[in-house]
Design a protein around this motif. Structure first.
Motif, mmCIF file in Angstrom:
data_model
loop_
_atom_site.group_PDB
_atom_site.id
_atom_site.type_symbol
_atom_site.label_atom_id
_atom_site.label_comp_id
_atom_site.label_asym_id
_atom_site.label_seq_id
_atom_site.Cartn_x
_atom_site.Cartn_y
_atom_site.Cartn_z
ATOM 1 N N THR A 157 0.843 -1.195 0.000
ATOM 2 C CA THR A 157 0.000 0.000 0.000
ATOM 3 C C THR A 157 0.879 1.246 0.000
ATOM 4 O OG1 THR A 157 -0.091 0.186 2.421
ATOM 5 C CG2 THR A 157 -1.705 -1.267 1.357
ATOM 6 N N PRO A 158 0.320 2.391 -0.378
ATOM 7 C CA PRO A 158 1.120 3.621 -0.330
ATOM 8 C C PRO A 158 1.704 3.893 1.045
ATOM 9 C CG PRO A 158 -0.875 3.987 -1.600
ATOM 10 C CD PRO A 158 -1.000 2.607 -1.008
ATOM 11 N N ALA A 159 0.953 3.586 2.111
ATOM 12 C CA ALA A 159 1.445 3.842 3.463
ATOM 13 C C ALA A 159 2.667 3.003 3.790
ATOM 14 C CB ALA A 159 0.342 3.575 4.482
ATOM 15 N N GLN A 160 2.798 1.826 3.160
ATOM 16 C CA GLN A 160 3.942 0.952 3.437
ATOM 17 C C GLN A 160 5.185 1.350 2.652
ATOM 18 O OE1 GLN A 160 1.941 -2.677 2.341
ATOM 19 N NE2 GLN A 160 1.643 -3.289 4.474
ATOM 20 N N LEU A 161 5.062 2.346 1.781
ATOM 21 C CA LEU A 161 6.176 2.761 0.942
ATOM 22 C C LEU A 161 6.632 4.184 1.228
ATOM 23 C CD1 LEU A 161 4.902 1.219 -2.400
ATOM 24 C CD2 LEU A 161 7.024 0.593 -1.255
ATOM 25 N N THR A 162 6.096 4.801 2.260
ATOM 26 C CA THR A 162 6.445 6.187 2.561
ATOM 27 C C THR A 162 6.757 6.340 4.042
ATOM 28 O OG1 THR A 162 4.092 6.692 2.848
ATOM 29 C CG2 THR A 162 5.049 7.162 0.694
ATOM 30 N N GLY A 163 7.385 7.454 4.384
ATOM 31 C CA GLY A 163 7.642 7.773 5.783
ATOM 32 C C GLY A 163 8.913 7.214 6.360
ATOM 33 N N GLY A 164 9.812 6.671 5.522
ATOM 34 C CA GLY A 164 11.061 6.137 6.044
ATOM 35 C C GLY A 164 11.982 7.230 6.546
ATOM 36 N N THR A 165 12.827 6.888 7.529
ATOM 37 C CA THR A 165 13.788 7.852 8.072
ATOM 38 C C THR A 165 15.240 7.437 7.820
ATOM 39 O OG1 THR A 165 13.842 6.772 10.256
ATOM 40 C CG2 THR A 165 12.159 8.472 9.893
ATOM 41 N N PHE A 166 15.461 6.173 7.454
ATOM 42 C CA PHE A 166 16.803 5.652 7.186
ATOM 43 C C PHE A 166 16.614 4.398 6.341
ATOM 44 C CE2 PHE A 166 20.583 3.101 7.936
ATOM 45 C CZ PHE A 166 21.619 4.022 7.978
ATOM 46 N N THR A 167 17.526 4.158 5.385
ATOM 47 C CA THR A 167 17.367 3.027 4.479
ATOM 48 C C THR A 167 18.551 2.080 4.566
ATOM 49 O OG1 THR A 167 15.987 4.269 2.928
ATOM 50 C CG2 THR A 167 17.105 2.338 2.069
ATOM 51 N N LEU A 168 18.239 0.789 4.555
ATOM 52 C CA LEU A 168 19.228 -0.287 4.518
ATOM 53 C C LEU A 168 19.174 -0.922 3.131
ATOM 54 C CD1 LEU A 168 21.204 -2.343 5.805
ATOM 55 C CD2 LEU A 168 19.201 -3.578 6.676
ATOM 56 N N ASN A 169 20.296 -0.958 2.435
ATOM 57 C CA ASN A 169 20.352 -1.464 1.061
ATOM 58 C C ASN A 169 21.305 -2.651 1.002
ATOM 59 O OD1 ASN A 169 20.332 -1.883 -1.660
ATOM 60 N ND2 ASN A 169 21.163 0.107 -2.228
ATOM 61 N N ASN A 170 20.738 -3.849 0.905
ATOM 62 C CA ASN A 170 21.544 -5.072 0.847
ATOM 63 C C ASN A 170 21.781 -5.450 -0.613
ATOM 64 O OD1 ASN A 170 22.862 -7.466 1.392
ATOM 65 N ND2 ASN A 170 20.987 -8.603 1.828
ATOM 66 N N TYR A 171 22.702 -4.737 -1.270
ATOM 67 C CA TYR A 171 22.972 -5.032 -2.673
ATOM 68 C C TYR A 171 23.852 -6.267 -2.835
ATOM 69 C CZ TYR A 171 26.743 -1.886 -1.173
ATOM 70 O OH TYR A 171 27.739 -1.266 -0.459
ATOM 71 N N GLY A 172 24.291 -6.859 -1.743
ATOM 72 C CA GLY A 172 25.062 -8.086 -1.823
ATOM 73 C C GLY A 172 24.290 -9.232 -2.441
ATOM 74 N N VAL A 173 22.939 -9.174 -2.404
ATOM 75 C CA VAL A 173 22.137 -10.243 -2.999
ATOM 76 C C VAL A 173 22.326 -10.300 -4.509
ATOM 77 C CG1 VAL A 173 20.405 -10.180 -1.170
ATOM 78 C CG2 VAL A 173 20.127 -8.722 -3.178
ATOM 79 N N PHE A 174 22.862 -9.223 -5.115
ATOM 80 C CA PHE A 174 23.122 -9.219 -6.547
ATOM 81 C C PHE A 174 24.531 -9.708 -6.875
ATOM 82 C CE2 PHE A 174 20.087 -5.644 -5.880
ATOM 83 C CZ PHE A 174 18.986 -6.264 -6.455
ATOM 84 N N GLY A 175 25.261 -10.146 -5.844
ATOM 85 C CA GLY A 175 26.589 -10.691 -6.073
ATOM 86 C C GLY A 175 27.671 -9.657 -6.244
ATOM 87 N N VAL A 176 27.446 -8.437 -5.704
ATOM 88 C CA VAL A 176 28.455 -7.386 -5.818
ATOM 89 C C VAL A 176 28.999 -7.053 -4.430
ATOM 90 C CG1 VAL A 176 27.433 -6.431 -7.901
ATOM 91 C CG2 VAL A 176 26.726 -5.554 -5.686
ATOM 92 N N ASP A 177 30.223 -6.489 -4.423
ATOM 93 C CA ASP A 177 30.889 -6.212 -3.155
ATOM 94 C C ASP A 177 30.593 -4.829 -2.608
ATOM 95 O OD1 ASP A 177 32.104 -8.712 -3.212
ATOM 96 O OD2 ASP A 177 33.807 -7.977 -4.377
ATOM 97 N N GLY A 178 30.518 -3.826 -3.496
ATOM 98 C CA GLY A 178 30.387 -2.469 -3.000
ATOM 99 C C GLY A 178 29.526 -1.606 -3.898
ATOM 100 N N SER A 179 29.113 -0.467 -3.368
ATOM 101 C CA SER A 179 28.289 0.467 -4.124
ATOM 102 C C SER A 179 28.291 1.813 -3.408
ATOM 103 C CB SER A 179 26.854 -0.057 -4.255
ATOM 104 O OG SER A 179 26.002 0.894 -4.851
ATOM 105 N N THR A 180 27.966 2.869 -4.151
ATOM 106 C CA THR A 180 27.751 4.185 -3.549
ATOM 107 C C THR A 180 26.303 4.574 -3.845
ATOM 108 O OG1 THR A 180 28.589 5.257 -5.549
ATOM 109 C CG2 THR A 180 30.139 4.900 -3.735
ATOM 110 N N PRO A 181 25.352 4.112 -3.040
ATOM 111 C CA PRO A 181 23.931 4.316 -3.344
ATOM 112 C C PRO A 181 23.510 5.774 -3.237
ATOM 113 C CG PRO A 181 24.194 3.394 -1.148
ATOM 114 C CD PRO A 181 25.553 3.388 -1.778
#
Length: 430
Positions: A337-361
């Protein structure tokens, strides 16, 4: 005499003003009940089903699939009988005052009043349908399908249900029919004579709308407005993985790596609250936020979405794991729902699931920081003065340089790395 009532695209909440028609769930002539979903729409936040507050017979639909409609535009008309008319009007008028009414915001469901209304609906037969208003989109008739799952499966694989022959009773299309069609190669297109040289820059054009458009707007705004910087560090995750294995061996809910990292994030934000903030440039103020609403990046067939775990700072690993799993499944099925996709204050990005070591998100505007986590793999590592093979992960923190300096950002990232290398550090915050 039956009366034709018009149902308009309702207020979608979260500041949304328009939606795209993805799929009609009813056709002209269908009998619908109160609160029955009639159309699937995509907003800039999510794809949701819209329930109709009236019970009766669909007499017209407005807008083809792929059409964008503003809030308040007509969706369809429903012919209701005298009793139905009274109930439908009462239902629509009371919706603004009752949380349990049938006519609700998209994506938020219905409750007790729905059951009461359903018992009073008297569906009409198609023979009693009056002449439809001008300019509706007529339907070719409903396609007999066993379940919404079959419709979704066909849509995801580009199959037209009208072209399938159902093997069920009276031609009912079963899941096996769709899966058979998925395995059948499409016929090769007939050769077409060349029509002269193609114009310059001819290529596939993909509209930036819906979720794709919203992501593009947010990323562009983040790059334009936020002076971001990134720091990173390699960490030995061997003890964290061992602790996870021990937790899972003890029984109970399985602890995911993402849930452990989420718990580490909330502990780090308690020590460095500068990173759980936003910048109000109009007031020239940094607003430090008291609650941690943790977003996490999830890749779906429809693009990147960032569901939000509410009040993550109050949850333990089990609670975080359960909520992460629930939101991930909703993201996969397109039911966030829209409510479940808004209002975040900090984000965790686990890009390791794509098989990569690093990123600058790119920071999820208007937040102030994002923690990136690469894959955890065996690497040579100096452990207790000797070379050993350890489970190593690269951690990166992209932060808004307006809310803190490098010392604070480095302190946050170092604390996260310490928790990864020595999970016992978290005992102080339990």
């Amino acid at each position: 005499m039956p009366k034709v009532l018009e149902f308009k695209l309702p207020d979608l909440g979260e500041g949304l003003t328009e939606a795209e028609i993805v799929r009609w769930l009813v056709a002209v002539g269908d009998v619908v009940a109160v609160d029955q979903p009639v159309v699937e729409v995509e907003t800039a936040k999510a794809m949701v089903e819209v329930p109709c507050p009236y019970g009766g017979v669909v007499t017209a639909r407005f807008g083809e699939e792929g059409t964008e409609l503003p809030v308040g535009a007509p969706l369809l008309t429903v012919a209701v009988g005298p009793v139905q008319e009274e109930d439908a009007v009462e239902e629509a008028e009371s919706s603004a005052y009752s949380e349990d009414s049938g006519n609700v915001l998209v994506g938020y469901g219905t409750a007790a009043a729905t059951t009461r209304r359903r018992s009073r609906v008297r569906p009409m037969t198609p023979a009693a349908v009056p002449v439809a208003p001008p300019a509706p989109v007529e339907a070719a008739g409903p396609v007999p399908v066993i379940s919404p799952l079959v419709r979704r499966l066909a849509r995801e694989h580009g199959l037209d249900l009208r072209e399938l022959r159902g093997s069920g009773p009276e031609g009912l299309i079963l899941r096996a029919d769709v899966e058979t069609a998925m395995r059948t190669p499409a016929p090769a297109p007939a050769p077409v004579a060349p029509a002269g040289p193609a114009p310059a820059l001819a290529g596939e054009r993909i509209a930036l709308k819906g979720i794709r458009g919203a992501v593009a707007d947010k990323l562009s705004r983040s790059r334009t407005e936020i002076p971001d910087a990134t720091c990173w560090v390699d960490a030995d995750a061997t003890e964290l993985m061992a602790a996870r294995a021990a937790m899972n061996a003890a029984g109970g809910p399985k602890a995911s790596v993402l849930a452990l990292l989420a718990r580490i994030c909330t502990a780090a934000l308690a020590r460095f609250p500068e990173l759980n903030s936003t910048v109000d440039m109009a007031a020239r103020e940094i607003v430090r936020l008291p609650e941690v609403h943790l977003g996490f990046a999830a890749q779906t067939e429809r693009g990147l979405v960032v569901p939000v775990v509410r009040d993550a700072h109050t949850r333990n690993v089990d609670s975080l794991g359960a909520e992460l799993a629930r939101l991930t499944e909703a993201a996969r099925t397109g039911t966030l729902t829209p409510a479940q996709l808004t209002g975040g204050t900090f984000t965790l990005n686990n890009y390791g699931v794509f098989g990569v070591d690093g990123s600058t998100p790119i920071i999820n505007h208007p937040e102030a920081a994002m923690l990136g986590v690469g894959r955890i793999i065996p690497k040579p590592w100096v452990y207790e003065g000797e070379l050993a093979v350890r489970q190593v992960v690269q951690l990166s923190l992209t932060f808004d340089h307006r809310v803190c300096d490098g010392g604070t950002a480095g302190g946050f990232l170092r604390y996260v790395a310490d928790c990864v290398e020595h999970p016992a550090v978290l005992l102080r915050t339990l």
